[in-house]
Design a protein around this motif. Structure first.
Motif, PDB file in Angstrom:
ATOM      1  N   ASN A  89      29.023 -30.486  12.516  1.00 36.16           N
ATOM      2  CA  ASN A  89      27.841 -30.568  13.379  1.00 36.16           C
ATOM      3  C   ASN A  89      28.186 -30.821  14.846  1.00 36.16           C
ATOM      4  OD1 ASN A  89      25.957 -30.095  11.296  1.00 36.16           O
ATOM      5  ND2 ASN A  89      26.147 -32.225  10.648  1.00 36.16           N
ATOM      6  N   GLY A  90      29.437 -30.603  15.227  1.00 36.50           N
ATOM      7  CA  GLY A  90      29.853 -30.763  16.618  1.00 36.50           C
ATOM      8  C   GLY A  90      29.486 -29.539  17.447  1.00 36.50           C
ATOM      9  N   MET A  91      29.975 -29.519  18.675  1.00 39.13           N
ATOM     10  CA  MET A  91      29.633 -28.445  19.609  1.00 39.13           C
ATOM     11  C   MET A  91      30.000 -27.059  19.073  1.00 39.13           C
ATOM     12  SD  MET A  91      30.661 -30.214  23.253  1.00 39.13           S
ATOM     13  CE  MET A  91      31.019 -28.654  24.003  1.00 39.13           C
ATOM     14  N   TRP A  92      31.185 -26.917  18.502  1.00 34.38           N
ATOM     15  CA  TRP A  92      31.616 -25.608  18.019  1.00 34.38           C
ATOM     16  C   TRP A  92      30.761 -25.161  16.833  1.00 34.38           C
ATOM     17  CZ3 TRP A  92      33.761 -21.372  19.473  1.00 34.38           C
ATOM     18  CH2 TRP A  92      34.315 -20.474  18.558  1.00 34.38           C
ATOM     19  N   ALA A  93      30.447 -26.072  15.924  1.00 34.53           N
ATOM     20  CA  ALA A  93      29.609 -25.736  14.767  1.00 34.53           C
ATOM     21  C   ALA A  93      28.220 -25.278  15.212  1.00 34.53           C
ATOM     22  CB  ALA A  93      29.499 -26.931  13.823  1.00 34.53           C
ATOM     23  N   ARG A  94      27.774 -25.760  16.356  1.00 30.06           N
ATOM     24  CA  ARG A  94      26.444 -25.410  16.867  1.00 30.06           C
ATOM     25  C   ARG A  94      26.493 -24.290  17.906  1.00 30.06           C
ATOM     26  NH1 ARG A  94      22.503 -30.200  17.239  1.00 30.06           N
ATOM     27  NH2 ARG A  94      21.649 -28.620  18.576  1.00 30.06           N
ATOM     28  N   ARG A  95      27.571 -23.566  17.996  1.00 27.72           N
ATOM     29  CA  ARG A  95      27.779 -22.582  19.059  1.00 27.72           C
ATOM     30  C   ARG A  95      26.721 -21.482  19.104  1.00 27.72           C
ATOM     31  NH1 ARG A  95      31.446 -22.107  15.137  1.00 27.72           N
ATOM     32  NH2 ARG A  95      31.711 -20.100  14.062  1.00 27.72           N
ATOM     33  N   ASP A  96      26.016 -21.250  17.999  1.00 26.72           N
ATOM     34  CA  ASP A  96      24.979 -20.216  17.969  1.00 26.72           C
ATOM     35  C   ASP A  96      23.568 -20.810  18.013  1.00 26.72           C
ATOM     36  OD1 ASP A  96      26.825 -18.061  17.804  1.00 26.72           O
ATOM     37  OD2 ASP A  96      27.103 -18.492  15.670  1.00 26.72           O
ATOM     38  N   ASN A  97      23.463 -22.106  18.289  1.00 33.93           N
ATOM     39  CA  ASN A  97      22.168 -22.782  18.315  1.00 33.93           C
ATOM     40  C   ASN A  97      21.450 -22.506  19.634  1.00 33.93           C
ATOM     41  OD1 ASN A  97      20.282 -24.948  18.975  1.00 33.93           O
ATOM     42  ND2 ASN A  97      20.964 -25.882  17.065  1.00 33.93           N
ATOM     43  N   ALA A  98      20.319 -21.836  19.569  1.00 29.78           N
ATOM     44  CA  ALA A  98      19.579 -21.443  20.779  1.00 29.78           C
ATOM     45  C   ALA A  98      18.961 -22.636  21.505  1.00 29.78           C
ATOM     46  CB  ALA A  98      18.503 -20.429  20.417  1.00 29.78           C
ATOM     47  N   GLU A  99      18.796 -23.762  20.840  1.00 22.09           N
ATOM     48  CA  GLU A  99      18.277 -24.954  21.518  1.00 22.09           C
ATOM     49  C   GLU A  99      19.340 -25.556  22.440  1.00 22.09           C
ATOM     50  OE1 GLU A  99      16.733 -27.818  18.780  1.00 22.09           O
ATOM     51  OE2 GLU A  99      15.578 -26.308  17.679  1.00 22.09           O
ATOM     52  N   THR A 100      20.600 -25.364  22.104  1.00 23.78           N
ATOM     53  CA  THR A 100      21.715 -25.932  22.866  1.00 23.78           C
ATOM     54  C   THR A 100      22.297 -24.937  23.865  1.00 23.78           C
ATOM     55  OG1 THR A 100      22.252 -27.301  20.943  1.00 23.78           O
ATOM     56  CG2 THR A 100      23.932 -27.112  22.660  1.00 23.78           C
ATOM     57  N   SER A 102      22.203 -21.087  25.914  1.00 22.76           N
ATOM     58  CA  SER A 102      21.409 -19.941  26.356  1.00 22.76           C
ATOM     59  C   SER A 102      22.079 -18.633  25.960  1.00 22.76           C
ATOM     60  CB  SER A 102      21.203 -19.979  27.872  1.00 22.76           C
ATOM     61  OG  SER A 102      22.431 -19.827  28.540  1.00 22.76           O
ATOM     62  N   SER A 103      23.403 -18.653  25.865  1.00 20.11           N
ATOM     63  CA  SER A 103      24.207 -17.529  25.391  1.00 20.11           C
ATOM     64  C   SER A 103      25.527 -18.111  24.897  1.00 20.11           C
ATOM     65  CB  SER A 103      24.437 -16.503  26.500  1.00 20.11           C
ATOM     66  OG  SER A 103      25.137 -17.078  27.582  1.00 20.11           O
ATOM     67  N   PHE A 104      26.366 -17.281  24.317  1.00 21.63           N
ATOM     68  CA  PHE A 104      27.606 -17.789  23.740  1.00 21.63           C
ATOM     69  C   PHE A 104      28.455 -18.494  24.808  1.00 21.63           C
ATOM     70  CE2 PHE A 104      32.008 -17.478  22.227  1.00 21.63           C
ATOM     71  CZ  PHE A 104      31.855 -18.055  20.990  1.00 21.63           C
ATOM     72  N   GLY A 105      28.696 -19.795  24.598  1.00 18.51           N
ATOM     73  CA  GLY A 105      29.545 -20.576  25.500  1.00 18.51           C
ATOM     74  C   GLY A 105      28.845 -21.113  26.733  1.00 18.51           C
ATOM     75  N   THR A 106      27.546 -20.840  26.906  1.00 21.82           N
ATOM     76  CA  THR A 106      26.814 -21.313  28.085  1.00 21.82           C
ATOM     77  C   THR A 106      25.670 -22.216  27.652  1.00 21.82           C
ATOM     78  OG1 THR A 106      27.334 -19.294  29.298  1.00 21.82           O
ATOM     79  CG2 THR A 106      25.520 -20.612  30.147  1.00 21.82           C
ATOM     80  N   PHE A 107      25.698 -23.471  28.132  1.00 19.26           N
ATOM     81  CA  PHE A 107      24.663 -24.428  27.772  1.00 19.26           C
ATOM     82  C   PHE A 107      23.317 -24.042  28.370  1.00 19.26           C
ATOM     83  CE2 PHE A 107      28.429 -27.245  27.431  1.00 19.26           C
ATOM     84  CZ  PHE A 107      28.249 -27.658  26.121  1.00 19.26           C
ATOM     85  N   ARG A 108      22.249 -24.307  27.623  1.00 19.22           N
ATOM     86  CA  ARG A 108      20.897 -24.126  28.118  1.00 19.22           C
ATOM     87  C   ARG A 108      20.579 -25.334  29.004  1.00 19.22           C
ATOM     88  NH1 ARG A 108      17.265 -20.951  26.879  1.00 19.22           N
ATOM     89  NH2 ARG A 108      18.177 -20.260  24.920  1.00 19.22           N
ATOM     90  N   GLY A 109      19.980 -25.106  30.145  1.00 18.00           N
ATOM     91  CA  GLY A 109      19.598 -26.216  31.003  1.00 18.00           C
ATOM     92  C   GLY A 109      19.144 -25.744  32.360  1.00 18.00           C
ATOM     93  N   ASP A 110      18.397 -26.590  33.035  1.00 10.12           N
ATOM     94  CA  ASP A 110      17.853 -26.201  34.336  1.00 10.12           C
ATOM     95  C   ASP A 110      17.907 -27.351  35.339  1.00 10.12           C
ATOM     96  OD1 ASP A 110      15.887 -27.870  33.377  1.00 10.12           O
ATOM     97  OD2 ASP A 110      14.273 -26.410  33.569  1.00 10.12           O
ATOM     98  N   ASN A 111      18.988 -28.090  35.323  1.00 10.27           N
ATOM     99  CA  ASN A 111      19.152 -29.198  36.258  1.00 10.27           C
ATOM    100  C   ASN A 111      19.842 -28.683  37.520  1.00 10.27           C
ATOM    101  OD1 ASN A 111      19.341 -31.616  37.517  1.00 10.27           O
ATOM    102  ND2 ASN A 111      20.756 -32.546  36.068  1.00 10.27           N
ATOM    103  N   GLY A 112      19.054 -28.118  38.433  1.00 12.79           N
ATOM    104  CA  GLY A 112      19.622 -27.601  39.669  1.00 12.79           C
ATOM    105  C   GLY A 112      19.837 -26.106  39.644  1.00 12.79           C
ATOM    106  N   LYS A 113      20.395 -25.585  38.551  1.00 17.16           N
ATOM    107  CA  LYS A 113      20.616 -24.151  38.419  1.00 17.16           C
ATOM    108  C   LYS A 113      20.538 -23.802  36.935  1.00 17.16           C
ATOM    109  CE  LYS A 113      23.883 -20.460  39.399  1.00 17.16           C
ATOM    110  NZ  LYS A 113      25.247 -20.140  39.784  1.00 17.16           N
ATOM    111  N   ASP A 114      19.745 -22.820  36.594  1.00 19.84           N
ATOM    112  CA  ASP A 114      19.562 -22.456  35.193  1.00 19.84           C
ATOM    113  C   ASP A 114      20.875 -22.086  34.524  1.00 19.84           C
ATOM    114  OD1 ASP A 114      16.868 -22.886  35.360  1.00 19.84           O
ATOM    115  OD2 ASP A 114      16.299 -20.771  35.425  1.00 19.84           O
ATOM    116  N   ASN A 115      21.109 -22.683  33.361  1.00 19.40           N
ATOM    117  CA  ASN A 115      22.195 -22.302  32.467  1.00 19.40           C
ATOM    118  C   ASN A 115      23.540 -22.151  33.180  1.00 19.40           C
ATOM    119  OD1 ASN A 115      20.028 -22.143  30.647  1.00 19.40           O
ATOM    120  ND2 ASN A 115      19.731 -19.996  31.099  1.00 19.40           N
ATOM    121  N   ALA A 116      23.924 -23.180  33.930  1.00 22.15           N
ATOM    122  CA  ALA A 116      25.122 -23.096  34.757  1.00 22.15           C
ATOM    123  C   ALA A 116      26.364 -23.727  34.116  1.00 22.15           C
ATOM    124  CB  ALA A 116      24.872 -23.752  36.118  1.00 22.15           C
TER     125      ALA A 116
END
Length: 164
Positions: A89-100, A102-116
């Motif tokens: 259940n670590g980061m690699w196991a969740r690599r395809d989780n759309a909640e975490t 936005s795309s493969f290897g890129t975190f979802r987030g909008d703190n200053g710049k979307d998905n940076a």
């Protein structure tokens, strides 16, 4: 790794020399582990040389039994503990989780710049010309082989690589 650049540091006395990349400096070890600092108001991570910080503030992370939260943007003694990104259940196991992500290897987030922000398998030094996105996690031996000379006998064969 900071802002799409890999920085190369070696401990004092290391036989490693410049390869396809230039060594950026000497790595300060504290308790046998790298001393780093986190960029103020950002997520750039750099080696700490034991001196001052750009802009006059910064956080110094040092190895500890438990991780700590900085008291503010100018905290010089914060413990860090390495976390296994490959655990169940670590980061690699969740690599395809759309909640975490936005795309493969890129975190979802909008703190200053979307998905940076990127996970290790999404890191890419944009100007090294030698290594592809994610290789620092998925093929670190190749990164070391290309980045440094003076390695002596150095194998590119893995006995274990969970990312592969």
């Amino acid at each position: 790794m900071a802002h799409s650049d890999f920085y190369s540091y070696v401990p004092a006395g290391s036989p490693y020399r410049n390869g396809s990349e230039t060594i950026d400096g000497t790595l300060l070890l504290v308790g046998g582990r790298p001393a780093t600092f986190q960029e103020a108001k950002g997520h750039g991570l750099y080696r700490w040389n034991g001196g001052d910080f750009p802009g006059g503030d910064g956080v110094v992370y040092q190895p500890a039994a438990t991780g700590e939260v900085p008291s503010g943007g100018n905290d010089r003694t914060v413990g860090y503990r390495l976390v296994n990104t490959l655990e169940t259940n670590g980061m690699w196991a969740r690599r395809d989780n759309a909640e975490t992500y936005s795309s493969f290897g890129t975190f979802r987030g909008d703190n200053g710049k979307d998905n940076a922000a990127n996970a290790p398998w999404g890191w890419d030094d944009q100007n090294d010309g030698a290594i592809y996105r994610g290789y620092l996690a998925t093929d670190p031996a190749l990164v070391i082989d290309r980045y440094f000379s003076g390695k002596g006998s150095f194998s590119l064969t893995y006995t274990r690589n969970a990312f592969r």
